[in-house]
Scaffold this motif. Structure first.
Motif, PDB file in Angstrom:
ATOM      1  N   PRO A  92      14.967   5.954  -1.160  1.00 49.19           N
ATOM      2  CA  PRO A  92      14.017   6.074  -2.278  1.00 49.19           C
ATOM      3  C   PRO A  92      12.702   5.359  -2.001  1.00 49.19           C
ATOM      4  O   PRO A  92      12.588   4.585  -1.045  1.00 49.19           O
ATOM      5  CB  PRO A  92      14.767   5.362  -3.409  1.00 49.19           C
ATOM      6  N   PRO A  93      11.711   5.574  -2.864  1.00 45.35           N
ATOM      7  CA  PRO A  93      10.503   4.748  -2.786  1.00 45.35           C
ATOM      8  C   PRO A  93      10.909   3.293  -3.021  1.00 45.35           C
ATOM      9  O   PRO A  93      11.759   3.016  -3.866  1.00 45.35           O
ATOM     10  CB  PRO A  93       9.637   5.258  -3.937  1.00 45.35           C
ATOM     11  N   TYR A  94      10.345   2.382  -2.257  1.00 43.95           N
ATOM     12  CA  TYR A  94      10.762   0.990  -2.333  1.00 43.95           C
ATOM     13  C   TYR A  94       9.962   0.169  -3.343  1.00 43.95           C
ATOM     14  O   TYR A  94      10.038  -1.044  -3.367  1.00 43.95           O
ATOM     15  CB  TYR A  94      10.661   0.329  -0.951  1.00 43.95           C
ATOM     16  N   GLY A  95       9.193   0.818  -4.186  1.00 47.35           N
ATOM     17  CA  GLY A  95       8.384   0.121  -5.179  1.00 47.35           C
ATOM     18  C   GLY A  95       9.133  -0.127  -6.475  1.00 47.35           C
ATOM     19  O   GLY A  95      10.358  -0.224  -6.507  1.00 47.35           O
ATOM     20  N   ARG A  96       8.387  -0.175  -7.547  1.00 44.87           N
ATOM     21  CA  ARG A  96       8.945  -0.534  -8.855  1.00 44.87           C
ATOM     22  C   ARG A  96       9.993   0.435  -9.390  1.00 44.87           C
ATOM     23  O   ARG A  96      10.793   0.073 -10.243  1.00 44.87           O
ATOM     24  CB  ARG A  96       7.810  -0.656  -9.874  1.00 44.87           C
ATOM     25  N   VAL A  97      10.000   1.668  -8.894  1.00 46.61           N
ATOM     26  CA  VAL A  97      10.955   2.664  -9.404  1.00 46.61           C
ATOM     27  C   VAL A  97      12.299   2.624  -8.693  1.00 46.61           C
ATOM     28  O   VAL A  97      13.207   3.377  -9.049  1.00 46.61           O
ATOM     29  CB  VAL A  97      10.373   4.093  -9.329  1.00 46.61           C
ATOM     30  N   VAL A 131      18.095   1.022   1.540  1.00 44.21           N
ATOM     31  CA  VAL A 131      17.207   0.256   0.664  1.00 44.21           C
ATOM     32  C   VAL A 131      16.838  -1.072   1.311  1.00 44.21           C
ATOM     33  O   VAL A 131      17.542  -1.557   2.192  1.00 44.21           O
ATOM     34  CB  VAL A 131      17.878  -0.007  -0.709  1.00 44.21           C
ATOM     35  N   PRO A 132      15.726  -1.665   0.854  1.00 39.84           N
ATOM     36  CA  PRO A 132      15.423  -3.012   1.318  1.00 39.84           C
ATOM     37  C   PRO A 132      16.481  -3.970   0.776  1.00 39.84           C
ATOM     38  O   PRO A 132      16.990  -3.778  -0.331  1.00 39.84           O
ATOM     39  CB  PRO A 132      14.042  -3.301   0.735  1.00 39.84           C
ATOM     40  N   SER A 133      16.826  -4.958   1.557  1.00 42.34           N
ATOM     41  CA  SER A 133      17.810  -5.949   1.120  1.00 42.34           C
ATOM     42  C   SER A 133      17.095  -6.965   0.240  1.00 42.34           C
ATOM     43  O   SER A 133      16.564  -7.959   0.715  1.00 42.34           O
ATOM     44  CB  SER A 133      18.437  -6.622   2.347  1.00 42.34           C
ATOM     45  N   ARG A 134      17.075  -6.680  -1.041  1.00 43.38           N
ATOM     46  CA  ARG A 134      16.371  -7.525  -2.008  1.00 43.38           C
ATOM     47  C   ARG A 134      17.404  -8.139  -2.955  1.00 43.38           C
ATOM     48  O   ARG A 134      17.523  -7.742  -4.115  1.00 43.38           O
ATOM     49  CB  ARG A 134      15.369  -6.702  -2.786  1.00 43.38           C
ATOM     50  N   THR A 135      18.121  -9.106  -2.426  1.00 43.81           N
ATOM     51  CA  THR A 135      19.268  -9.668  -3.140  1.00 43.81           C
ATOM     52  C   THR A 135      18.885 -10.490  -4.368  1.00 43.81           C
ATOM     53  O   THR A 135      19.761 -10.877  -5.135  1.00 43.81           O
ATOM     54  CB  THR A 135      20.112 -10.540  -2.194  1.00 43.81           C
ATOM     55  N   ASP A 136      17.597 -10.729  -4.564  1.00 47.77           N
ATOM     56  CA  ASP A 136      17.148 -11.521  -5.704  1.00 47.77           C
ATOM     57  C   ASP A 136      16.667 -10.667  -6.872  1.00 47.77           C
ATOM     58  O   ASP A 136      16.196 -11.190  -7.874  1.00 47.77           O
ATOM     59  CB  ASP A 136      16.017 -12.461  -5.270  1.00 47.77           C
ATOM     60  N   ALA A 183       0.819  -1.213   0.000  1.00 48.59           N
ATOM     61  CA  ALA A 183       0.000   0.000   0.000  1.00 48.59           C
ATOM     62  C   ALA A 183       0.850   1.259   0.000  1.00 48.59           C
ATOM     63  O   ALA A 183       0.413   2.300  -0.428  1.00 48.59           O
ATOM     64  CB  ALA A 183      -0.942  -0.005   1.204  1.00 48.59           C
ATOM     65  N   THR A 184       2.077   1.164   0.498  1.00 49.68           N
ATOM     66  CA  THR A 184       2.972   2.314   0.458  1.00 49.68           C
ATOM     67  C   THR A 184       4.363   1.848   0.077  1.00 49.68           C
ATOM     68  O   THR A 184       4.754   0.735   0.401  1.00 49.68           O
ATOM     69  CB  THR A 184       3.024   3.052   1.817  1.00 49.68           C
ATOM     70  N   ASP A 185       5.073   2.727  -0.633  1.00 47.48           N
ATOM     71  CA  ASP A 185       6.479   2.427  -0.929  1.00 47.48           C
ATOM     72  C   ASP A 185       7.375   3.500  -0.330  1.00 47.48           C
ATOM     73  O   ASP A 185       8.552   3.561  -0.607  1.00 47.48           O
ATOM     74  CB  ASP A 185       6.726   2.248  -2.423  1.00 47.48           C
ATOM     75  N   LEU A 186       6.787   4.365   0.505  1.00 43.83           N
ATOM     76  CA  LEU A 186       7.527   5.430   1.165  1.00 43.83           C
ATOM     77  C   LEU A 186       7.758   5.060   2.625  1.00 43.83           C
ATOM     78  O   LEU A 186       6.802   4.815   3.354  1.00 43.83           O
ATOM     79  CB  LEU A 186       6.751   6.754   1.086  1.00 43.83           C
ATOM     80  N   TRP A 187       8.994   5.028   3.027  1.00 42.22           N
ATOM     81  CA  TRP A 187       9.356   4.629   4.381  1.00 42.22           C
ATOM     82  C   TRP A 187      10.290   5.697   4.944  1.00 42.22           C
ATOM     83  O   TRP A 187      11.455   5.770   4.571  1.00 42.22           O
ATOM     84  CB  TRP A 187      10.046   3.263   4.357  1.00 42.22           C
TER      85      TRP A 187
END
Length: 147
Positions: free
Chosen positions: A68-73, A95-100, A12-16
């Motif tokens: 940054p926004p954590y969504g698609r951008v 940033v989120p740790s999204r190693t994949d 619902a949000t990508d702003l943290w």
């Protein structure tokens, strides 16, 4: 009052909003001059870019903070951070740790990665984020560092 748990567990949000104490520790190390992705309410530096003046379209100079926004951008923001460092800026990214993900492999892995222990509590929330985070640091290549 913190963000509703259902919002935290959804997209619902990508702003943290950056936790202040977490930022303060990094600011003591780096001395940030520019927040490249902020709102008027959550800017961490006196100089900052918002959605209105589009940080992605601006030139980033000096020592920059980026949450940054954590969504698609997020890939666009990481590319800009990496390219800005190639042009002489230092950019420190939360940033989120999204190693994949593609953006992680294309950009984050080109910087210094510091994994965050535990889960951050963003924006004064009582609840921790449902994802791990990392700090990615892009610094300009200097002759001393290149040798």
């Amino acid at each position: 009052m913190g963000i509703d748990r259902a919002v935290w567990a959804s997209s619902a949000t990508d702003l943290w909003a950056t936790p202040q104490d977490f930022f303060d520790t990094l600011n003591a190390e780096f001395g940030f001059e520019l927040d490249v992705c902020a709102t008027d309410e959550n800017a961490k530096c006196a100089r900052y870019f918002t959605a209105t003046n589009d940080g992605l379209a601006q030139e980033w100079r000096g020592v920059c903070w980026m949450n940054p926004p954590y969504g698609r951008v997020i890939g666009d923001w990481m590319r800009k951070a990496y390219e800005s460092a190639q042009a002489g800026a230092t950019v420190v990214c939360l940033v989120p740790s999204r190693t994949d993900t593609r953006w992680w492999h294309d950009y984050a892995m080109k910087g210094e990665i510091r994994y965050v222990r535990g889960r951050l509590k963003f924006g004064g929330s009582k609840n921790s984020a449902p994802f791990p985070c990392a700090v990615v640091i892009f610094q300009p290549v200097t002759e001393a560092r290149a040798a």
